[in-house]
Structures are given as structure tokens and as C-alpha cells.
Write a protein that holds these residues in place. Structure first.
Motif, short mmCIF file in Angstrom:
data_model
loop_
_atom_site.label_atom_id
_atom_site.label_comp_id
_atom_site.label_asym_id
_atom_site.label_seq_id
_atom_site.Cartn_x
_atom_site.Cartn_y
_atom_site.Cartn_z
N GLY A 1 0.84 -1.20 0.00
CA GLY A 1 0.00 0.00 0.00
C GLY A 1 0.87 1.24 0.00
O GLY A 1 1.45 1.60 -1.01
N ARG A 2 0.99 1.89 1.15
CA ARG A 2 1.78 3.12 1.25
C ARG A 2 3.25 2.80 1.50
O ARG A 2 3.60 1.79 2.08
N ALA A 3 4.09 3.71 1.08
CA ALA A 3 5.54 3.56 1.27
C ALA A 3 5.92 3.93 2.70
O ALA A 3 5.16 4.56 3.43
N TRP A 4 7.14 3.57 3.09
CA TRP A 4 7.67 3.93 4.40
C TRP A 4 7.94 5.43 4.45
O TRP A 4 8.44 6.00 3.50
N LEU A 5 7.61 6.06 5.56
CA LEU A 5 7.84 7.48 5.76
C LEU A 5 8.75 7.69 6.97
O LEU A 5 8.55 7.06 8.01
N VAL A 6 9.74 8.56 6.81
CA VAL A 6 10.64 8.88 7.92
C VAL A 6 9.92 9.84 8.86
O VAL A 6 9.47 10.90 8.45
N ARG A 7 9.82 9.46 10.13
CA ARG A 7 9.15 10.30 11.13
C ARG A 7 10.14 11.04 12.02
O ARG A 7 9.86 12.12 12.49
N ASP A 8 11.31 10.42 12.29
CA ASP A 8 12.29 11.05 13.17
C ASP A 8 13.63 10.36 12.97
O ASP A 8 13.69 9.24 12.45
N HIS A 9 14.70 11.04 13.37
CA HIS A 9 16.03 10.43 13.34
C HIS A 9 16.90 11.04 14.42
O HIS A 9 16.86 12.25 14.66
N ARG A 10 17.65 10.17 15.10
CA ARG A 10 18.57 10.59 16.16
C ARG A 10 19.68 9.58 16.27
O ARG A 10 19.44 8.38 16.20
N ASP A 11 20.89 10.09 16.46
CA ASP A 11 22.05 9.24 16.73
C ASP A 11 22.21 8.12 15.71
O ASP A 11 22.55 7.00 16.06
N GLY A 12 21.94 8.40 14.46
CA GLY A 12 22.15 7.42 13.41
C GLY A 12 21.02 6.43 13.21
O GLY A 12 21.11 5.56 12.35
N ARG A 13 19.96 6.54 13.97
CA ARG A 13 18.83 5.63 13.82
C ARG A 13 17.60 6.43 13.37
O ARG A 13 17.45 7.59 13.69
N PHE A 14 16.73 5.74 12.63
CA PHE A 14 15.58 6.39 12.02
C PHE A 14 14.30 5.68 12.44
O PHE A 14 14.26 4.46 12.52
N LEU A 15 13.25 6.46 12.67
CA LEU A 15 11.94 5.93 12.97
C LEU A 15 11.09 6.11 11.71
O LEU A 15 10.91 7.23 11.24
N LEU A 16 10.60 5.00 11.17
CA LEU A 16 9.78 5.03 9.97
C LEU A 16 8.44 4.38 10.27
O LEU A 16 8.34 3.52 11.14
N ASP A 17 7.41 4.76 9.51
CA ASP A 17 6.13 4.07 9.61
C ASP A 17 5.45 4.05 8.26
O ASP A 17 5.85 4.72 7.33
N ARG A 18 4.43 3.20 8.17
CA ARG A 18 3.61 3.10 6.96
C ARG A 18 2.21 2.67 7.38
O ARG A 18 2.02 2.14 8.47
N ALA A 19 1.27 2.91 6.51
CA ALA A 19 -0.11 2.57 6.83
C ALA A 19 -0.27 1.06 6.90
O ALA A 19 0.41 0.31 6.20
N ALA A 20 -1.16 0.61 7.77
CA ALA A 20 -1.44 -0.82 7.92
C ALA A 20 -2.22 -1.30 6.70
O ALA A 20 -2.79 -0.51 5.95
N PRO A 21 -2.25 -2.62 6.45
CA PRO A 21 -3.00 -3.15 5.31
C PRO A 21 -4.48 -2.74 5.38
O PRO A 21 -5.02 -2.51 6.46
N ALA A 22 -5.11 -2.68 4.23
CA ALA A 22 -6.51 -2.26 4.15
C ALA A 22 -7.39 -3.19 4.98
O ALA A 22 -7.18 -4.40 5.02
#
Length: 172
Positions: free
Chosen positions: A99-120
Motif C-alpha cells: 500500500g503506502r511507502a515507508w515514511l521517515v518520522r524522526d532520526h537521532r544518533d544514526g537511527r531512524f523511525l519510519l512508519d507506513r499505513a497498515a493493510p486495508a
């Protein structure tokens, strides 16, 4: 050298904290035991690091997931270029999007928080992942249980509004 021994550790710390770079601090601390004792104390190192933060390696733009490394004459340019070549800022190592692609929500100290919409058709919130693009590793976080999802606000998913009962009609 006799004059240096007369200085207290606090005065030596005040002198050493003004040294311009960590390399210069290492050279100064190698010159005598008094300077080495002060320069290696945890209290002094905390103060030195707070005043001499390392320069940034570059800039990350979440739109398009692109990293732009620092360029010469920046002293971190070689390390920034090596990071840009070694890390995967496109996050191709993540599970393929449904469905939807991964989106970057935050990043700190070399790590990234990503999310995407759940399946329909799912009532769950978005899928969330913590990623390390340098080592190409990610951890998918477990979904929020259904009994707790009402207590969590998610501005990215539409909420079904519950119909409230109408108040009884007044007679009279």
C-alpha cells in the motif's frame, strides 16, 4: 616544569578546556602527568565535549530519503563521504511496502523511525520500524493491541466517530 605543579587541577582544566580540538588536547595531555590526569577525568571530558561538539557529517532530507554529505573544506568531509557510500538511506533493506511507502518520522544518533499505513481493512495503527541505515538493520515494532488503540492518538489515520445517543425529547 615546577610552575606547572603549583597550578591546581581546576586551573589546569580551565586552560585545557580552551584547547581548540580533541587532537590538540591529546597532544597537550601527553606532555606531562598533571595534564594527563586532568584531561582524562570524566568531569573534564564531559565539559570539553559539551563545548567542542563534533561538526555535522551532512544533512538528511526525509522527502526522497536523501543524505547530502558535508563537502571540503569541512573537516568531516572524508567521514561524511564514507558514510554516504556505506549507508543505505533509501531503506531498501526494509520489508517491501504494502500500500503506502515507508515514511521517515524522526532520526537521532544514526537511527531512524519510519512508519507506513497498515493493510486495508485492518484496525491497527501504522506499522513502525526503527532502522540503522549504516548496518542495514531494522526492527519492526509490534502493533498496538486493540484494547489500547483507543487511548493512542494517531493523526495519520482517520478515526471512526461513534454516534452518541440523542438526548430524550422534552415534553411540555
Amino acid at each position: 616544569m615546577g610552575c606547572l605543579l603549583a597550578l591546581t587541577d581546576d586551573l589546569l582544566a580551565e586552560v585545557l578546556v580552551r584547547v581548540p580540538s580533541p587532537a590538540d588536547l591529546a597532544r597537550a595531555s601527553a606532555s606531562c602527568a598533571s595534564l594527563r590526569r586532568v584531561a582524562t577525568s570524566p568531569r573534564f571530558l564531559r565539559q570539553f565535549r559539551s563545548l567542542h561538539a563534533p561538526p555535522p557529517l551532512g544533512v538528511f532530507f526525509p522527502d526522497g530519503a536523501a543524505f547530502y554529505p558535508a563537502l571540503p573544506p569541512n573537516p568531516t568531509a572524508p567521514a561524511a563521504r564514507a558514510l554516504a557510500l556505506a549507508a543505505d538511506f533509501s531503506f531498501a533493506f526494509l520489508p517491501p511496502p504494502t500500500g503506502r511507502a515507508w515514511l521517515v518520522r524522526d532520526h537521532r544518533d544514526g537511527r531512524f523511525l519510519l512508519d507506513r499505513a497498515a493493510p486495508a481493512g485492518s484496525t491497527a495503527f501504522t506499522e513502525v520500524s526503527v532502522c540503522d541505515p549504516l548496518f542495514r538493520r531494522c526492527i519492526l515494532l509490534p502493533p498496538i493491541p486493540d484494547d489500547l488503540d483507543a487511548s493512542v492518538e494517531n493523526p495519520h489515520l482517520p478515526r471512526k466517530k461513534k454516534r452518541e445517543p440523542l438526548p430524550p425529547a422534552r415534553r411540555g
